[in-house]
Design an enzyme around this catalytic site. Sequence first.
Site, PDB file in Angstrom:
ATOM      1  N   GLU A  53       0.839  -1.200   0.000  1.00  0.00           N
ATOM      2  CA  GLU A  53       0.000   0.000   0.000  1.00  0.00           C
ATOM      3  C   GLU A  53       0.876   1.253   0.000  1.00  0.00           C
ATOM      4  O   GLU A  53       2.042   1.212   0.401  1.00  0.00           O
ATOM      5  CB  GLU A  53      -0.924  -0.078   1.240  1.00  0.00           C
ATOM      6  CG  GLU A  53      -1.897   1.043   1.437  1.00  0.00           C
ATOM      7  CD  GLU A  53      -2.857   1.344   0.288  1.00  0.00           C
ATOM      8  OE1 GLU A  53      -2.362   1.618  -0.821  1.00  0.00           O
ATOM      9  OE2 GLU A  53      -4.071   1.361   0.502  1.00  0.00           O
ATOM     10  N   ASP A 104      -3.334   5.900   6.606  1.00  0.00           N
ATOM     11  CA  ASP A 104      -3.773   7.169   7.172  1.00  0.00           C
ATOM     12  C   ASP A 104      -4.681   6.829   8.361  1.00  0.00           C
ATOM     13  O   ASP A 104      -4.175   6.495   9.435  1.00  0.00           O
ATOM     14  CB  ASP A 104      -4.473   7.945   6.056  1.00  0.00           C
ATOM     15  CG  ASP A 104      -4.838   9.362   6.428  1.00  0.00           C
ATOM     16  OD1 ASP A 104      -4.043  10.014   7.121  1.00  0.00           O
ATOM     17  OD2 ASP A 104      -5.908   9.831   6.004  1.00  0.00           O
TER      18      ASP A 104
HETATM   19  P1  IMP Z   1      -7.236   5.403   5.122  1.00  0.00           P
HETATM   20  O1  IMP Z   1      -8.393   4.476   4.985  1.00  0.00           O
HETATM   21  O2  IMP Z   1      -7.617   6.680   5.813  1.00  0.00           O
HETATM   22  O3  IMP Z   1      -6.021   4.788   5.769  1.00  0.00           O
HETATM   23  O4  IMP Z   1      -6.936   5.883   3.664  1.00  0.00           O
HETATM   24  C1  IMP Z   1      -5.826   5.565   3.004  1.00  0.00           C
HETATM   25  C2  IMP Z   1      -5.915   6.102   1.599  1.00  0.00           C
HETATM   26  O5  IMP Z   1      -6.164   7.530   1.579  1.00  0.00           O
HETATM   27  C3  IMP Z   1      -4.586   5.897   0.937  1.00  0.00           C
HETATM   28  O6  IMP Z   1      -4.530   4.656   0.266  1.00  0.00           O
HETATM   29  C4  IMP Z   1      -4.490   7.098   0.008  1.00  0.00           C
HETATM   30  O7  IMP Z   1      -5.074   6.787  -1.236  1.00  0.00           O
HETATM   31  C5  IMP Z   1      -5.300   8.185   0.687  1.00  0.00           C
HETATM   32  N1  IMP Z   1      -4.442   9.125   1.410  1.00  0.00           N
HETATM   33  C6  IMP Z   1      -4.327   9.255   2.746  1.00  0.00           C
HETATM   34  N2  IMP Z   1      -3.453  10.221   3.082  1.00  0.00           N
HETATM   35  C7  IMP Z   1      -2.968  10.705   1.916  1.00  0.00           C
HETATM   36  C8  IMP Z   1      -1.984  11.729   1.606  1.00  0.00           C
HETATM   37  O8  IMP Z   1      -1.366  12.390   2.444  1.00  0.00           O
HETATM   38  N3  IMP Z   1      -1.753  11.937   0.282  1.00  0.00           N
HETATM   39  C9  IMP Z   1      -2.404  11.230  -0.708  1.00  0.00           C
HETATM   40  N4  IMP Z   1      -3.305  10.275  -0.449  1.00  0.00           N
HETATM   41  C10 IMP Z   1      -3.597  10.016   0.850  1.00  0.00           C
HETATM   42 MG    MG Z   2      -4.461   4.292  -1.994  1.00  0.00          MG
END
Ligand code: IMP
Ligand code: MG
Length: 177
Positions: free
Chosen positions: A99, A103
């Site tokens: 991945e 985040d």
């Molecule tokens: P999560 O479910 O919040 O962990 O989302 C993760 C997804 O959000 C990642 O696979 C990215 O596609 C997107 N994402 C989260 N933070 C960033 C960032 O700082 N820059 C670009 N994409 C991000």
């Molecule tokens: Mg992604």
Amino acid sequence: MMKIKRINVHLTEQEVEQRIRDLAEQISVHYGEDPLCLICILKGAAFFACELAKRITSPVELEFMSVSSYGAGTTSSGVVRINYDLGTSIEGKNILVVEDIIDTGRTLKYLMENLKTRNPKSIKLCTLLDKPERRAVDMEADYVGFVIPDEFVVGYGLDWNQQYRNLPYIGFLEIEE
Ligand code: IMP
Ligand code: MG
């Protein structure tokens, strides 16, 4: 109307590539001669997964999957949709999910649970970037490239509105409202 102010380089191309070599070495030591199947999560992990795959010395199979998670604004909700699924069974295989960034962890939480129901022999997670400050659910990767602060990053596969994925480095995006 949002205006991009600038992109501040946080990790240079050389730093990213050196770290990927280190991760590939650790992964190769762990799996040895055992075959492993890398699952690249599109689109963000594409650049990382390819570079990583090139450096792993264990026998590698490369698969792709695309998921999107819906949420208000820039935060994911945990409601994940599989846009493009694996073209093959992962039953009995050593799986390494690749991945771009963890985040909140919600997307991966769903995805890892989903993949576990398909009975792989083992399943691990490798992420290029980790933003632990943002975590909303319990989710830890087995291999982490870089821990970064709570800032929006682009480059090396990561996008802002589908832009900047092609930057060879990773930078903080400064947006002016
Ligand atoms: P999560 O479910 O919040 O962990 O989302 C993760 C997804 O959000 C990642 O696979 C990215 O596609 C997107 N994402 C989260 N933070 C960033 C960032 O700082 N820059 C670009 N994409 C991000
Ligand atoms: Mg992604």
